[in-house]
Design a protein around this motif. Structure first.
Motif, mmCIF file in Angstrom:
data_model
loop_
_atom_site.group_PDB
_atom_site.id
_atom_site.type_symbol
_atom_site.label_atom_id
_atom_site.label_comp_id
_atom_site.label_asym_id
_atom_site.label_seq_id
_atom_site.Cartn_x
_atom_site.Cartn_y
_atom_site.Cartn_z
ATOM 1 N N GLU A 1 0.811 -1.213 0.000
ATOM 2 C CA GLU A 1 0.000 0.000 0.000
ATOM 3 C C GLU A 1 0.847 1.268 0.000
ATOM 4 O O GLU A 1 0.319 2.362 -0.270
ATOM 5 C CB GLU A 1 -0.939 0.005 1.207
ATOM 6 N N LEU A 2 2.152 1.154 0.278
ATOM 7 C CA LEU A 2 3.017 2.331 0.271
ATOM 8 C C LEU A 2 3.610 2.629 -1.102
ATOM 9 O O LEU A 2 4.165 3.701 -1.309
ATOM 10 C CB LEU A 2 4.156 2.155 1.276
ATOM 11 N N VAL A 3 3.526 1.677 -2.023
ATOM 12 C CA VAL A 3 4.149 1.836 -3.332
ATOM 13 C C VAL A 3 3.207 2.606 -4.247
ATOM 14 O O VAL A 3 2.107 2.156 -4.556
ATOM 15 C CB VAL A 3 4.501 0.462 -3.941
ATOM 16 N N THR A 4 3.651 3.790 -4.677
ATOM 17 C CA THR A 4 2.813 4.616 -5.553
ATOM 18 C C THR A 4 3.105 4.372 -7.029
ATOM 19 O O THR A 4 2.223 4.533 -7.872
ATOM 20 C CB THR A 4 3.025 6.104 -5.246
ATOM 21 N N SER A 5 4.346 4.031 -7.363
ATOM 22 C CA SER A 5 4.695 3.739 -8.754
ATOM 23 C C SER A 5 5.973 2.918 -8.755
ATOM 24 O O SER A 5 6.763 2.962 -7.801
ATOM 25 C CB SER A 5 4.898 5.042 -9.549
ATOM 26 N N GLU A 6 6.175 2.168 -9.819
ATOM 27 C CA GLU A 6 7.395 1.380 -9.933
ATOM 28 C C GLU A 6 7.699 1.106 -11.392
ATOM 29 O O GLU A 6 6.806 1.039 -12.241
ATOM 30 C CB GLU A 6 7.304 0.084 -9.148
ATOM 31 N N ASP A 7 8.993 0.979 -11.676
ATOM 32 C CA ASP A 7 9.447 0.598 -13.002
ATOM 33 C C ASP A 7 10.695 -0.263 -12.825
ATOM 34 O O ASP A 7 11.009 -0.706 -11.715
ATOM 35 C CB ASP A 7 9.724 1.824 -13.876
#
Length: 539
Positions: free
Chosen positions: A41-47
Motif C-alpha cells: 500500500e506504500l508503493v505509488t509507482s514502480e518501473d
C-alpha cells in the motif's frame, strides 16, 4: 554491554534480523530489489529502475521509519541527495557516514522487548550505504574503512549488534582486510580467539569441512527435535494421556508413534511445509561464507544452500543433485524437506539408515578421516553420528601411548564436562560459555566466534583488481595490480582454451570486473536455487 559488528555475505531480504536500513533519496525512491519487504500500500509507482513510496520527509530529516508491524522493521536512509550535490568531493563520505549514525540512533530509540526468535541482542542489518545510487560507488574501499568504525561506535553506544551485509566477493574481501587490522573488533576470551585462528587457518588451507546441526536452524525460527515432536503431537489429535506418554518415550519411538497416527502422507506434507524455504539466520550465512567445499547436515531445511546461493556459491545438494567437480556440496544426511520421502525421523528409519543409506554415512566417514570437521549446532546425541564416530575410531589404528588424532571440533553453547569427556577420543569439544550462562547469550558468542573464523579465512586478494578498492592497496600491491591489469586487458572476450579459462578464473578471484562480466551474475545461483525450490513447494 557493547554490541558486536558482524560482516557477512548474504541477501538482506532473506537474513533474519530485527531492523534493516534501506537506502533511498529525497523522492523516497528505492531500488526494485527491496519490493518484497515493503508494504504494497506504500508503493505509488514502480518501473525497472525502482519504486516510489507514499511517505513524506519531515524537513531535513534523513531517516524515516516505514510504518506497519512487519518484521524486520525497515528504516529509510537518504544516501543520495548530498552525494548528488557533490558526487566527487571529499564531503560525500562524511555525509554518508553521518546518515548511518543518524539511522542507527533512530533505530536505538525504538524499544524492542524481545529480539527476533529469542536472540540475546537485537540485530540491525544494513548494506554498504551509498554504493548504489549514492556517491561512494567508486570509493568502496575508502567507505568501508570509514564505515566500520562508525558501526562499532554505534554498537558500543546502543548495545545492539550490527550486521554489515555484503554480496560481492570484492566487498567481502576488502571489509575483512580492514577488520584484520583492528585490535578490538572481537571481544573474546583468549582461548576462543586462539580456536578461531586455528580453524580460520584450516579453512584457508582447504583442510576444514563443516557439519550443521538443528541448533543453527533454531535461530531462524525452525523447531528443535523436541519442538518438532510437540508440533506433530498437536497436529495428530492424540488425547492428553497419550501426549503425556510421548515424553517418556525415546525421541525416535515418539516420532514413530506420531507418524503412525498422522499417516506418512500427512507427515511428509507437514515436513515439506514446515521446513521449506524461508529466511536464514546469521549463523547460516556465516557458515556459507566459509571457504569450505564440503558441508554435511542432519537438517531438513534448505537454509544453508539458500545462504550460499545468495553470495554466488551454488551447492550441489547430495544425494539429490549430481556432484560437479570443483563445485562445493552439501550432504543432507537425514533427508531434505523438498524430498519429504527421504526424511529420516522414526526409529525404523534410523535403523534402516545403517543399511540402505550406508553410502551417505560413508561420505562423513571420509571427511572425518581426511578433513578437520567443524560441528556447529549439534549436541552430538544423534544415533547416526555416534555410530559413524565409532566406525571411524575403529578404522584408525591405536596410537599406543600417543594421543589419538581428533577428527574435528565441536562448538557447544555451554560447558558440559561429562559430554566433552565422552567424545574426547574423537573430537575436541569447546564451550562458548560456562554452564550457568543463558543459552541465547552463549549462542550469540558462537556467532561472534564464527564471524572471526570467516574473517581470518577470507582470501585477502579478492579486491586486488577492482579499481574501487585501489585506496586499500600498499605500494607493492598497487604495482602488482598494474602488472595484472596488463594481463586483464589482453584477455579475449571469451575463453576458447582451458588455459585462458584458468587465467580468467584467477583474475575473477582477484576482483577483475572485466572477467566477472563474462560470467553469469551472482544472482543467477540464487535464481537457480529458487526455481528448484519453487517447483518443489506444495501447490
Amino acid at each position: 554491554m557493547s554490541g558486536h559488528v558482524f560482516v557477512v555475505g548474504a541477501d538482506l531480504r532473506r537474513l533474519v534480523c530485527d531492523d534493516v536500513l534501506v537506502p533511498t533519496d529525497r523522492a523516497l525512491r528505492v531500488t526494485a530489489g527491496w519490493r518484497e519487504l515493503l508494504p504494497s500500500e506504500l508503493v505509488t509507482s514502480e518501473d525497472s529502475d525502482g519504486l516510489c513510496l507514499d511517505l513524506r520527509w519531515n524537513g531535513e530529516q534523513r531517516v524515516l521509519e516505514v510504518p506497519g508491524d512487519a518484521s524486520p522493521r525497515l528504516w529509510l536512509v537518504d544516501t543520495v541527495d548530498g552525494a548528488d550535490r557533490e558526487p566527487d568531493s571529499d564531503g560525500t563520505l562524511p555525509w554518508l557516514l553521518d546518515g548511518a549514525r543518524q539511522a542507527l540512533a533512530a533505530v536505538a530509540r525504538r524499544e524492542v522487548r524481545r529480539p527476533v526468535h529469542g536472540r540475546a541482542r537485537r540485530l540491525v542489518a544494513l548494506p554498504a550505504l551509498g554504493t548504489g545510487w549514492g556517491g561512494a560507488a567508486g570509493r568502496r574501499g575508502t567507505l568501508l574503512q570509514q564505515l566500520l568504525p562508525v558501526l562499532r561506535e554505534a554498537a558500543g553506544e546502543h548495545g545492539f549488534d550490527v550486521a554489515l551485509v555484503l554480496r560481492g566477493p570484492s566487498d567481502l574481501a576488502a571489509a575483512q582486510r580492514v577488520r584484520r587490522g583492528e585490535e578490538d573488533g572481537w571481544h573474546l576470551p583468549g582461548h576462543l580467539r586462539e580456536l578461531a585462528e586455528d580453524l580460520g587457518e584450516r579453512a584457508r588451507r582447504g583442510q576444514l569441512a563443516a557439519f550443521v546441526g538443528a541448533g543453527v536452524s533454531a535461530a531462524a525460527g525452525l523447531p528443535t527435535w523436541e519442538q518438532l515432536l510437540d508440533e506433530l503431537a498437536e497436529r495428530s489429535g492424540l488425547d492428553d494421556a497419550l501426549r503425556a506418554g510421548l515424553t517418556r518415550l525415546p525421541a525416535q519411538d515418539a516420532a514413530a508413534l506420531l507418524a503412525r497416527e498422522l499417516g506418512r502422507e500427512q507427515l511428509e506434507a507437514f515436513v515439506k511445509e514446515r521446513f521449506g524455504p524461508g529466511r536464514y539466520a546469521l549463523a547460516h550465512a556465516l557458515l556459507a561464507d566459509l571457504p569450505v567445499q564440503e558441508l554435511v547436515t542432519t537438517n531438513y531445511d534448505p537454509l544453508v544452500e539458500l545462504a550460499a546461493a545468495d553470495i554466488g556459491r551454488e551447492l550441489s545438494v547430495l544425494p539429490f543433485d549430481d556432484a560437479v567437480p570443483g563445485r562445493p556440496w552439501l550432504l543432507k544426511l537425514h533427508g531434505d524437506a523438498a524430498h519429504p520421502e527421504s526424511v529420516v525421523l522414526t526409529r525404523e528409519e534410523y535403523l534402516q539408515f545403517g543399511d540402505s543409506r550406508a553410502a551417505l554415512a560413508g561420505v562423513l566417514h571420509s571427511l572425518l578421516l581426511t578433513r578437520h570437521v567443524l560441528f556447529v549446532g549439534t549436541s552430538m546425541q544423534d544415533d547416526d553420528l555416534i555410530r559413524i564416530a565409532h566406525q571411524v575410531r575403529s578404522a584408525i589404528p591405536s596410537p599406543g601411548t600417543e594421543p589419538r588424532r581428533r577428527s574435528g571440533t565441536v562448538l557447544t553453547l555451554r560447558e558440559d564436562p561429562a559430554r566433552a569427556r565422552l567424545w574426547e577420543q574423537d573430537v575436541e569439544t569447546v564451550a562458548m560459555a560456562p554452564a550457568d550462562t543463558q543459552p541465547a547469550e552463549a549462542a550469540r558468542l558462537l556467532e561472534v566466534v564464527l564471524d572471526l573464523i570467516v574473517c581470518l579465512s577470507t582470501p585477502p586478494t579478492g579486491y586486488l583488481l577492482d579499481p574501487a578498492y585501489r585506496g586499500l592497496l600498499n605500494d607493492e600491491e598497487r604495482a602488482l595490480a598494474e602488472a595484472l591489469g596488463e594481463v586483464e586487458r589482453a584477455m579475449p572476450a571469451r575463453a576458447s582454451t582451458s588455459a585462458t579459462g584458468e587465467v580468467a578464473a584467477l583474475l575473477r578471484r582477484l576482483g577483475s570486473r572485466t572477467c566477472a562480466e563474462e560470467q553469469a551474475p551472482a544472482d543467477g545461483a540464487t535464481d537457480r536455487v529458487d526455481d528448484r525450490l519453487q517447483r518443489q513447494r506444495p501447490g
